[in-house]
Scaffold this active site. Structure first.
Site, PDB file in Angstrom:
ATOM      1  N   GLU A  70       0.809  -1.223   0.000  1.00 29.25           N
ATOM      2  CA  GLU A  70       0.000   0.000   0.000  1.00 29.25           C
ATOM      3  C   GLU A  70       0.844   1.276   0.000  1.00 29.25           C
ATOM      4  OE1 GLU A  70      -3.037  -0.385   3.023  1.00 29.25           O
ATOM      5  OE2 GLU A  70      -4.191  -1.689   1.697  1.00 29.25           O
ATOM      6  N   GLU A  88      -6.373  -8.127  -0.850  1.00 30.06           N
ATOM      7  CA  GLU A  88      -6.811  -8.173   0.552  1.00 30.06           C
ATOM      8  C   GLU A  88      -8.284  -7.824   0.628  1.00 30.06           C
ATOM      9  OE1 GLU A  88      -4.773  -5.612   3.309  1.00 30.06           O
ATOM     10  OE2 GLU A  88      -2.831  -5.990   2.401  1.00 30.06           O
TER      11      GLU A  88
END
Ligand code: GLA
Length: 683
Positions: free
Chosen positions: A155, A314
């Site tokens: 991320e 995710e």
């Protein structure tokens, strides 16, 4: 033949698995993990995401025993690894020894060690360290039979306001403006408020709380630079993989519509796009809009690499501890979320995380194995169900979605709208506007590609450009070509206001698009919520008429060649155009001058679906709250029908299908329970 190859032929099915952090647990738990993973059909473990200190506890001292064992255990039990670089979590020893690697906040204060993604993108030492670590991993694990893919960092996001960053930005500006401050000052309109730069070194990083916010071109360039800096960091970090393991695919997991990074800029450099989806239960439980937002983001990620399947890297199997209210997903919701991702183009359903951590920040975050450490939990059973479903759907791998509608979403327009002071001093609702045109199509089972303004529009019949405020070079021409070729273009207020420097076009709003729409836009009226405005729609092309509410933004528009199909009323500019259509051969350019109520948008989109004969993916009527998509692969056409509501729906079937998840025949009626899903193939 499949349109796209599997991501890695070692595991040519839909991937099911996710983050696995064995270093938090004693080795005795690892054996249990392997057994439980079999029960959960959890085949792909993402490891090493935050493991730097476990891999290199002291500078130059490596401890790979645990990772060697885990890789071998995964392989021996028929599972696979997505191996991450640990750069999201630099170890404390490194921050202590090289404090310059730490991030500097927008307040220009360097952060202390802690949390994560707390590093400076431009720090030469950190760049060197991450590359060394990637090289060591590539050499040690590059030919391990369990390895499926490199997962570079985690991320990426969050700018650093360090001096390194400032100097890097200045070099970036010099290259962009060819070492000419005159060019830069002209692009930024810096004579305003006397903001001219007379030396490169005068340039500071813009932004709250202390920096410049008034030069919008500078703000825009800062966003662009930051994106480029992340891309260059990624290229630096992944370079050893490209050199040493050219056959192992590379990805990095991105954050959906996160505003700090133009995801389209990093996409060409990864082999497969991946994103982390955490639809928020903000003020209320998941509703139709939240599901649509996820669908929209999937449709965007699918198009980051020309329709190539992406990875849902995710999601949470139950709840996320950072939600304002940590409500649980009711039974069936997780399965729907996973299948929805596949329905929109994902070749995986992966989680954060395998086993719930006992301590620290995410101890309440949902996981497949919860604190009771058992397979006898609702969440575990639902995850195993998803694993089973994905196995039934392996024919979908590599399959594509064919869309007749392209909807433009651009990060640069988002940045420019956020920077603009006016016409309202609150969120201008760019994303919400995009979603409002997307939702009726999604509701009716019409596939949409969410694309860049620089996309190739030639394959679409309808292109929607909501609030496309900033026009990049070439976009006006390609929209013209699209309409010239017979396409229908739908645009709204606040389109084509500024050029790539965020300067209002010399010819006024709509700039180079004025001729295409056959109108000029004279001014824009921002409306107070208490003020009434209406538009009166005649039925000439759209096929529906009526009076609808307009709010927030109403432009005053004059037609040059366009037909006026709606006019304002209940305002001082009553009678003036509110909707226009310019016909060019078979093509049409439709302009909506105001933001209108949902009833209008739904009527308009329904009218366009029927007038343009846009195909739904199903030959039957979808009940409210039930959506459908289609993926086509070498194994055939898979139609996903999804009930986004808590009510049971019965959908009449015009023909016989086989339901792929159960293998059963469906005739006459398809029953979808709360959050129910079905995947249909023609019998
Ligand atoms: C992100 C991170 C994960 C985890 C989850 C929790 O997506 O990548 O490491 O923190 O959030 O929701």
């Amino acid at each position: 033949m499949n349109p796209f190859e599997p991501i890695n032929s070692r595991h040519p099915v839909l991937w099911h698995g996710g983050d696995y952090n064995p270093e938090q647990w004693p080795a005795t738990v690892w054996t249990e993990d392997m057994e439980l993973m079999d029960l959960a059909r959890y085949q792909v473990a993402t490891i090493g995401v935050f493991s730097w200190v476990s891999l290199e506890p002291e500078e130059g001292v490596y401890t790979f025993d645990w990772l060697d064992q885990i890789m071998d255990m995964l392989h021996e039990s028929g599972k696979f690894a997505v191996l991450a670089t640990p750069s999201a979590a630099p170890p404390a020893w490194m921050s202590k020894k090289y404090p310059e690697i730490l991030k500097t906040g927008p307040d220009r204060v360097r952060r202390l060690h802690g949390n994560r993604v707390n590093y400076d993108w431009s720090s030469p030492i950190y760049r060197q360290k991450v590359q060394e670590m990637a090289e060591v991993l590539a050499k040690r694990y590059g030919s391990h039979p369990a390895l499926l893919m490199w997962h570079v960092s985690n991320e990426y996001g969050g700018a650093s306001y360090s001096e390194y960053s400032r100097l890097g930005f200045i070099e970036w500006l010099k290259a962009k403006y060819e070492y000419s401050l005159d060019r830069l000052n002209a692009a930024y309109w810096t004579r305003f408020w006397g903001h001219c730069f007379t030396d490169w070194d005068q340039i500071e990083l813009p932004g709250q709380p202390y920096g410049e916010t008034a030069i919008h071109g500078l703000t825009l360039d800062w966003h662009r630079f930051h994106t480029d800096e992340i891309v260059s960091f990624f290229l630096h970090e992944s370079q050893p993989f490209r050199t040493l393991t050219p056959n192992i695919p590379i990805t990095t997991n991105l954050m959906g519509l996160y505003g700090g990074l133009d995801a389209r800029k990093i996409a060409p450099h990864v082999d497969v796009v991946a994103w982390d989806s955490y639809p928020q239960f903000s003020q209320e439980p998941m509703n139709e809009r939240s599901w649509a937002k996820v669908a929209f983001t999937h449709d965007l990620y699918r198009n980051l690499k020309g329709g190539k399947p992406f990875l849902l890297m995710e999601c949470t199997p139950s709840s996320s501890n950072w939600y304002p209210t940590m409500s649980l997903k009711p039974p069936g919701m997780h399965r729907l979320e996973g299948i929805q991702a596949v329905a929109h183009g994902s070749d995986s359903v992966m989680y954060f995380q395998w086993r719930q951590s006992r301590g620290s920040q995410e101890k309440f975050h949902g996981a497949v194995v919860n604190h009771g450490r058992t397979d006898n939990s609702r969440v575990f059973r639902e995850v195993a169900q998803v694993g089973y479903d994905l196995e039934q759907l392996s024919g979908v791998v590599g399959g594509v979605t064919r869309a007749e509608v392209g909807l433009i979403y651009d990060w640069e327009t988002d940045w420019a709208l956020n920077a603009a002071c006016g016409p309202i001093q609150r969120d201008k609702g760019y994303f919400d506007t995009c979603l409002s045109y997307y939702m009726p199509l999604w509701d009716h089972g019409v596939s949409v590609d969410v694309v860049s303004s620089e996309a190739d529009f030639s394959g679409y019949r309808l292109v929607i450009a909501p609030m496309l405020y900033l026009l990049k070079p070439g976009v006006a021409d390609s929209l013209k070509r699209f309409v010239d070729g017979g396409g229908t273009l739908l645009a709204t207020y606040m389109t084509g206001y500024t050029d790539e420097n965020d300067l209002i076009f010399e010819e006024g709003y709509l700039g180079p698009l004025q001729e295409l729409f056959g109108i000029t836009v004279e001014e824009i009226d921002a409306r107070f919520p208490s003020e009434k405005a209406e538009i009166v729609v005649g039925d000439s092309f759209l096929g529906f008429d009526g009076v609808f509410q307009a709010h927030t933004f109403c432009e005053r528009v004059q037609s040059t060649t366009a037909e006026v199909v709606a006019q304002y009323s209940e305002v001082w500019y009553s009678g003036e155009p509110a909707i226009t259509i310019n016909r060019i051969g078979e093509g049409k350019a439709i302009y909506l001058a105001s933001r209108n109520d949902a009833e209008f948008t739904e009527s308009l989109m329904w009218a366009l679906i029927s007038r343009l004969d846009l195909n739904s993916v199903v030959p039957f009527q979808l009940p409210d709250g039930v959506t459908a998509t289609k993926r086509t692969s070498g194994a055939g056409e898979f139609v996903f029908v999804m009930n986004m509501t808590q009510q049971t729906h019965w959908v009449p079937m015009p023909q016989e299908y086989t339901e792929v998840l159960t293998g059963q025949s469906v005739q006459d009626t398809l029953e979808l329970g709360p959050y129910g899903v079905a995947v249909l193939k023609q019998a």
